[in-house]
Design a protein around this motif. Structure first.
Motif, short mmCIF file in Angstrom:
data_model
loop_
_atom_site.label_atom_id
_atom_site.label_comp_id
_atom_site.label_asym_id
_atom_site.label_seq_id
_atom_site.Cartn_x
_atom_site.Cartn_y
_atom_site.Cartn_z
N ASP A 90 9.26 5.08 3.25
CA ASP A 90 8.86 4.29 3.94
C ASP A 90 8.59 2.69 3.54
N ALA A 91 8.03 2.67 2.33
CA ALA A 91 7.38 1.03 1.82
C ALA A 91 8.90 -0.18 2.06
N SER A 92 10.38 0.34 1.53
CA SER A 92 11.59 -0.03 1.55
C SER A 92 11.69 -0.72 3.03
N LYS A 93 11.63 0.37 3.59
CA LYS A 93 11.65 -0.19 5.45
C LYS A 93 11.08 -1.45 5.43
N ILE A 94 9.49 -1.35 5.26
CA ILE A 94 8.58 -2.46 5.81
C ILE A 94 8.80 -3.91 5.34
N ILE A 95 8.51 -3.04 3.86
CA ILE A 95 9.22 -4.64 2.94
C ILE A 95 10.40 -5.43 3.32
N LYS A 96 11.17 -4.70 3.99
CA LYS A 96 12.47 -5.27 4.35
C LYS A 96 12.05 -6.02 5.29
N TRP A 115 7.68 -10.31 -3.50
CA TRP A 115 8.26 -9.46 -2.24
C TRP A 115 9.45 -8.72 -2.75
N GLN A 116 10.70 -9.67 -3.69
CA GLN A 116 12.04 -9.11 -3.65
C GLN A 116 12.12 -8.17 -4.39
N GLN A 117 10.88 -8.08 -5.66
CA GLN A 117 11.03 -6.87 -6.65
C GLN A 117 10.62 -6.08 -6.68
N LEU A 118 9.68 -6.38 -4.99
CA LEU A 118 8.51 -4.83 -4.76
C LEU A 118 9.67 -4.07 -4.01
N LEU A 119 10.83 -4.52 -3.09
CA LEU A 119 11.54 -3.68 -2.48
C LEU A 119 12.41 -3.50 -3.38
N MET A 120 13.32 -4.15 -4.64
CA MET A 120 13.77 -3.60 -5.52
C MET A 120 13.20 -2.24 -6.00
N ALA A 143 1.37 -1.23 0.27
CA ALA A 143 0.20 -0.06 0.45
C ALA A 143 0.89 1.30 -0.14
N LEU A 144 2.42 0.88 0.73
CA LEU A 144 2.90 2.02 0.90
C LEU A 144 3.54 2.31 -0.90
N TYR A 145 3.43 1.32 -1.42
CA TYR A 145 4.64 1.64 -2.94
C TYR A 145 3.44 2.22 -3.85
N ARG A 146 2.27 1.36 -3.49
CA ARG A 146 1.24 2.37 -4.22
C ARG A 146 1.34 3.47 -4.09
N LEU A 147 1.57 3.83 -2.93
CA LEU A 147 0.37 6.07 -2.10
C LEU A 147 2.08 6.27 -2.86
#
Length: 376
Positions: free
Chosen positions: A174-180, A193-198, A165-169
């Motif tokens: 912030d997104a990278s921190k919680i995805i990690k 998940w890894q692709q989303l973090l990258m 959700a943070l990434y889409r916003l």
């Protein structure tokens, strides 16, 4: 897994579910701050609840949902009756591809506040996922913030929804921190998940982190084309074209460049590296010969330019002749005319210039000058 498959799997597990219900339910949210209610059905509404569940178990979704609606509207029903009926109706609506209704039912289930913590928070999590699915990113994030605050959950499958959700916003840092955090907490993190973090790293300018992660994933999966292409993307993001080309060449050597876009990626990468135009031409010719690269305007134009800048003028002219008729305007014909003129092939240059004017160019005077050259 599509919704039909989800239904089949869920109903195939009913016997196991019934056996499990006979035993004490596992507490899914042991750290929840919510004081859960007694969660008991009222005597008056129990027959209706049973009828609803019998229809549900018999895969009579529309009939079960109608009973659920009756229970929700019944003023004699208690909070548990209402909430449980709304929870079941949400699942039925979801199964029927009525996501908007499912979201509405889940909101009702939470408002009634009659389920035990397992049911209450499972409904909340499903709500966040559906909001995300429906591009309601801010609402999904708010739901997940509430969910995580009340349950104190650190499960990766929960954290990743907030990260998404943070990434889409576009809150990439912030997104990278919680995805990690989700990936670190998972023994086997999913590749998406890894692709989303990258992607979060790349979008937030953390190209070094994106590259480091992509290299680690690619090294563990040397034959995984997707992992290798993700690494290529991070190298390109960091303008490391030589490294990107090297990875793509390994894929080509292994026969994994089997799509049109793969060959375009490789020859485009070579054209970004000074002195590699001949390699670009070789890649284009191989792709065309194998029938993988489409023989379109972009391919022939790139081939013409690759030949020209690697001092292979005659092959460049032939490629321009193939590209020009496919071009959206006359600019390619004009470039062909210029190259022919440079090679003192004046009659051919004049003809190409005429074609350029006929097809339309930004500077027709340039074409007219070639047409006016002495000589037939």
């Amino acid at each position: 897994m599509d919704r039909a498959e989800e239904r089949r799997q869920r109903h195939g597990e009913k016997k196991e579910d019934k056996k499990a219900s006979a035993a004490a339910s596992k507490v899914e949210y042991p750290n929840a701050t919510r004081q859960q209610p007694d969660a008991k059905a009222s005597a008056k509404v129990t027959p209706k609840l049973k009828k609803m569940m019998d229809l549900y178990d018999a895969d009579k979704g529309s009939e079960a949902r109608a009973i659920a609606d009756e229970i929700i509207a019944n003023s004699a029903a208690n909070a548990y009756d209402h909430a449980f009926a709304a929870q079941i109706a949400a699942q039925l609506a979801y199964d029927a591809d009525d996501t908007a209704a499912a979201i509405g039912y889940l909101n009702k289930a939470l408002e009634f506040n009659g389920l035990d913590n397992n049911g209450h928070y499972s409904s909340m999590f499903m709500l966040a996922q559906l909001q995300l699915q429906e591009d309601k990113y801010a609402e999904s994030l708010a739901t997940m913030d509430r969910f995580l605050s009340e349950t104190k959950s650190t499960k990766p499958e929960h954290l990743i929804v907030k990260g998404n959700a943070l990434y889409r916003l576009e809150r990439y840092v912030d997104a990278s921190k919680i995805i990690k955090q989700a990936i670190d907490a998972s023994p086997e993190p999913k590749s998406d998940w890894q692709q989303l973090l990258m992607a979060s790293y790349a979008e937030s300018g953390q190209t070094g982190e994106a590259t480091k992660m992509a290299e680690a994933v690619a090294s563990k999966n040397p034959t995984d084309k997707r992992a290798q292409l993700n690494l290529v993307a991070t190298y390109l993001q960091a303008d490391q074209y030589d490294k990107a080309a090297a990875v793509l060449e390994k894929l080509r050597a292994g026969g994994q460049l089997n799509e049109d876009k793969d060959y375009r990626q490789l020859y485009s990468t070579y054209l970004q590296i000074d002195g590699n135009e001949k390699k670009a031409a070789d890649v284009i010719n191989e792709g065309l010969t194998k029938g993988i690269l489409k023989p379109d305007f972009q391919a022939y134009l790139a081939l013409a330019q690759s030949y020209y800048f690697s001092d292979q003028v005659n092959p460049s002219i032939e490629a321009y002749k193939k590209a020009a008729p496919l071009a959206p305007d006359g600019e390619t014909y004009l470039n062909l005319a210029r190259v022919l003129w440079q090679e003192d092939r004046i009659p051919e240059a004049k003809e190409a210039a005429k074609q350029a004017i006929a097809k339309g160019v930004k500077k027709p005077d340039d074409a007219k000058k070639i047409i006016a050259l002495p000589g037939k």
